[in-house]
Design a protein around this motif. Structure first.
Motif, PDB file in Angstrom:
ATOM      1  N   ALA A  20       0.835  -1.205   0.000  1.00 31.46           N
ATOM      2  CA  ALA A  20       0.000   0.000   0.000  1.00 31.46           C
ATOM      3  C   ALA A  20       0.867   1.252   0.000  1.00 31.46           C
ATOM      4  N   PRO A  21       0.809   2.082  -1.030  1.00 34.17           N
ATOM      5  CA  PRO A  21       1.620   3.304  -1.063  1.00 34.17           C
ATOM      6  C   PRO A  21       1.197   4.307  -0.002  1.00 34.17           C
ATOM      7  N   LEU A  22       2.156   5.117   0.423  1.00 33.77           N
ATOM      8  CA  LEU A  22       1.919   6.139   1.426  1.00 33.77           C
ATOM      9  C   LEU A  22       2.204   7.514   0.832  1.00 33.77           C
ATOM     10  N   CYS A  23       1.303   8.446   1.088  1.00 33.89           N
ATOM     11  CA  CYS A  23       1.492   9.835   0.663  1.00 33.89           C
ATOM     12  C   CYS A  23       2.008  10.623   1.856  1.00 33.89           C
ATOM     13  N   LEU A  24       3.305  10.904   1.879  1.00 27.93           N
ATOM     14  CA  LEU A  24       3.912  11.623   2.995  1.00 27.93           C
ATOM     15  C   LEU A  24       3.513  13.081   2.930  1.00 27.93           C
ATOM     16  N   ARG A  25       3.018  13.612   4.054  1.00 29.80           N
ATOM     17  CA  ARG A  25       2.539  14.998   4.036  1.00 29.80           C
ATOM     18  C   ARG A  25       2.760  15.657   5.394  1.00 29.80           C
ATOM     19  N   MET A  36       0.886  14.281  -9.230  1.00 27.66           N
ATOM     20  CA  MET A  36      -0.227  14.097  -8.311  1.00 27.66           C
ATOM     21  C   MET A  36       0.133  13.157  -7.158  1.00 27.66           C
ATOM     22  N   PRO A  37      -0.070  13.608  -5.896  1.00 25.20           N
ATOM     23  CA  PRO A  37       0.170  12.719  -4.758  1.00 25.20           C
ATOM     24  C   PRO A  37      -0.801  11.544  -4.775  1.00 25.20           C
ATOM     25  N   VAL A  38      -0.290  10.360  -4.471  1.00 23.30           N
ATOM     26  CA  VAL A  38      -1.141   9.178  -4.399  1.00 23.30           C
ATOM     27  C   VAL A  38      -0.837   8.413  -3.116  1.00 23.30           C
ATOM     28  N   GLY A  39      -1.750   7.563  -2.711  1.00 16.68           N
ATOM     29  CA  GLY A  39      -1.547   6.726  -1.539  1.00 16.68           C
ATOM     30  C   GLY A  39      -2.262   7.244  -0.312  1.00 16.68           C
ATOM     31  N   GLU A  40      -2.231   6.451   0.729  1.00 19.02           N
ATOM     32  CA  GLU A  40      -2.835   6.818   2.007  1.00 19.02           C
ATOM     33  C   GLU A  40      -2.055   7.966   2.645  1.00 19.02           C
ATOM     34  N   ILE A  41      -2.765   8.982   3.110  1.00 21.78           N
ATOM     35  CA  ILE A  41      -2.115  10.133   3.716  1.00 21.78           C
ATOM     36  C   ILE A  41      -1.385   9.704   4.995  1.00 21.78           C
ATOM     37  N   PHE A  42      -0.118  10.060   5.078  1.00 19.36           N
ATOM     38  CA  PHE A  42       0.706   9.800   6.262  1.00 19.36           C
ATOM     39  C   PHE A  42       1.082  11.174   6.820  1.00 19.36           C
ATOM     40  N   ASP A  43       0.351  11.625   7.843  1.00 22.08           N
ATOM     41  CA  ASP A  43       0.543  12.947   8.431  1.00 22.08           C
ATOM     42  C   ASP A  43       1.783  12.922   9.323  1.00 22.08           C
ATOM     43  N   LEU A  44       2.748  13.776   9.017  1.00 20.17           N
ATOM     44  CA  LEU A  44       4.043  13.762   9.699  1.00 20.17           C
ATOM     45  C   LEU A  44       4.205  14.901  10.704  1.00 20.17           C
ATOM     46  N   ARG A  45       3.152  15.637  11.014  1.00 22.87           N
ATOM     47  CA  ARG A  45       3.289  16.837  11.840  1.00 22.87           C
ATOM     48  C   ARG A  45       3.482  16.546  13.329  1.00 22.87           C
TER      49      ARG A  45
END
Length: 356
Positions: A20-25, A36-45
């Motif tokens: 499963a790809p991860l969308c680092l954000r 275009m960003p793809v994948g499950e959002i991975f919130d890094l804050r």
């Protein structure tokens, strides 16, 4: 390893196992940049905070999720700043996002790029393992400096957990001068001034007006101002100008329907682009912003003809080619780096180029 780092490592390994790809954000303020960003959002804050700041050593170590504004405020309290003048593009900008985007502001030509201020990085790779590169001093690297490689990678190599950055004292004095020149004359003057011992820290040309910022010691700024002439802007007006340019809040960066904002990197001595659209010139002529509805192939061909390259910065199709297509040797290097850091290809897949 902190609790957050353990949790994140487990999440990465689970994503690899599931394919499963991860969308680092971080703050998401640069989602527009790149493909275009793809994948499950991975919130890094959540991974935030200044780890160490040694004002006398001109170095700061900070966690990736730290708000960029928070870091800049802490540095300002000590009379210091990030000399590459990074754009925020929104209130939620984070340090990791700043590094991953690799974007610098008006001071870039005078002070250097993001990568030039990278001393070390702590990275969570695509295997769920923590890697450290560099350190907290300038003379600690033997061989290739991997920490600089992370700058501009758009999160395709790993999660930036911590970064150590070189900082500098704020300039004692600054002045912004205004001149009226056509494009050819402005390019010639910027290159002439760039070859002289002048404290030039930023240049901006648009629609027949050239702005020049001088930064440094009071005596040097005063002498340069007297030598160059022009009309000097009030301090608050100058600050507003350069902030609006850094954040692309100025009118020249606004797009009409069907237009794309192209970021064209060229040798500073290159002649005018001579392409349809509106243009802003920065970095002594080395950066040309072009708002145009012209064909991408035409714009890229002209950039290559002048010895540079072009990227669709805003307004283009994020599913297509955003960055200048790579040559076969460079594409091979990119693929091998991606394989080394993220073998399963789960971090921001396709964000830079569709093939990795």
């Amino acid at each position: 390893m902190t609790t957050i780092e353990k949790e994140w490592a487990e999440r990465v390994r689970a994503a690899v196992a599931a394919g499963a790809p991860l969308c680092l954000r971080g703050g998401g303020t640069k989602d527009f940049y790149g493909r275009m960003p793809v994948g499950e959002i991975f919130d890094l804050r959540a991974n935030a905070g200044i780890v160490a700041h040694e004002p006398t050593e001109l170095v700061v170590t900070v966690r990736g999720g730290t708000p960029l504004a928070e870091l800049e405020a802490a540095l300002a309290d000590k009379g210091q700043y990030l000399a590459f003048e990074p754009p925020h593009f929104g209130t939620g900008a984070t340090v990791a996002g700043c590094v991953a985007a690799g974007l610098a502001g008006p001071r870039r030509a005078a002070m250097g790029a993001v990568r030039d201020f990278m001393l070390g990085v702590k990275l969570l790779d695509g295997r769920g393992e923590i890697m450290r590169f560099g350190g907290q001093v300038m003379k600690n690297v033997a061989g290739y400096d991997i920490s600089r490689l992370v700058a501009g990678s758009l999160g395709t190599l790993g999660i930036v957990l911590e970064v150590s950055l070189k900082v500098l004292p704020r300039p004692v004095a600054e002045a912004t001068l205004r001149f009226e020149f056509d494009e050819a004359s402005a390019l010639r003057r910027m290159n002439e001034w760039g070859g002289q011992p002048l404290p030039v820290s930023a240049t901006l040309w648009h629609a027949g007006v050239l702005h020049l910022r001088l930064s440094g010691a009071e005596a040097a700024v005063r002498a340069a101002t007297e030598k160059l002439g022009g009309d000097q802007l009030a301090a608050d007006e100058a600050t507003a100008l350069w902030t609006s340019v850094r954040e692309q809040a100025a009118a020249p960066f606004a797009l009409e329907p069907g237009e794309v904002l192209w970021r064209v990197a060229l040798p500073s001595t290159a002649p005018a682009l001579a392409l349809p659209g509106r243009q802003v010139v920065e970095w002594g002529g080395a950066l040309r912003w072009l708002a145009s509805a012209g064909e991408a192939a035409q714009i890229r061909a002209r950039a290559a003809e002048l010895g540079g390259h072009a990227a669709a910065f805003r307004g283009g199709d994020p599913r297509g080619e955003v960055f200048q297509p790579l040559s076969a040797p460079l594409a091979g290097i990119h693929r091998r780096l991606k394989q080394a850091f993220d073998p399963a290809g789960i971090f921001n897949p396709g964000r830079l180029y569709p093939e990795f």
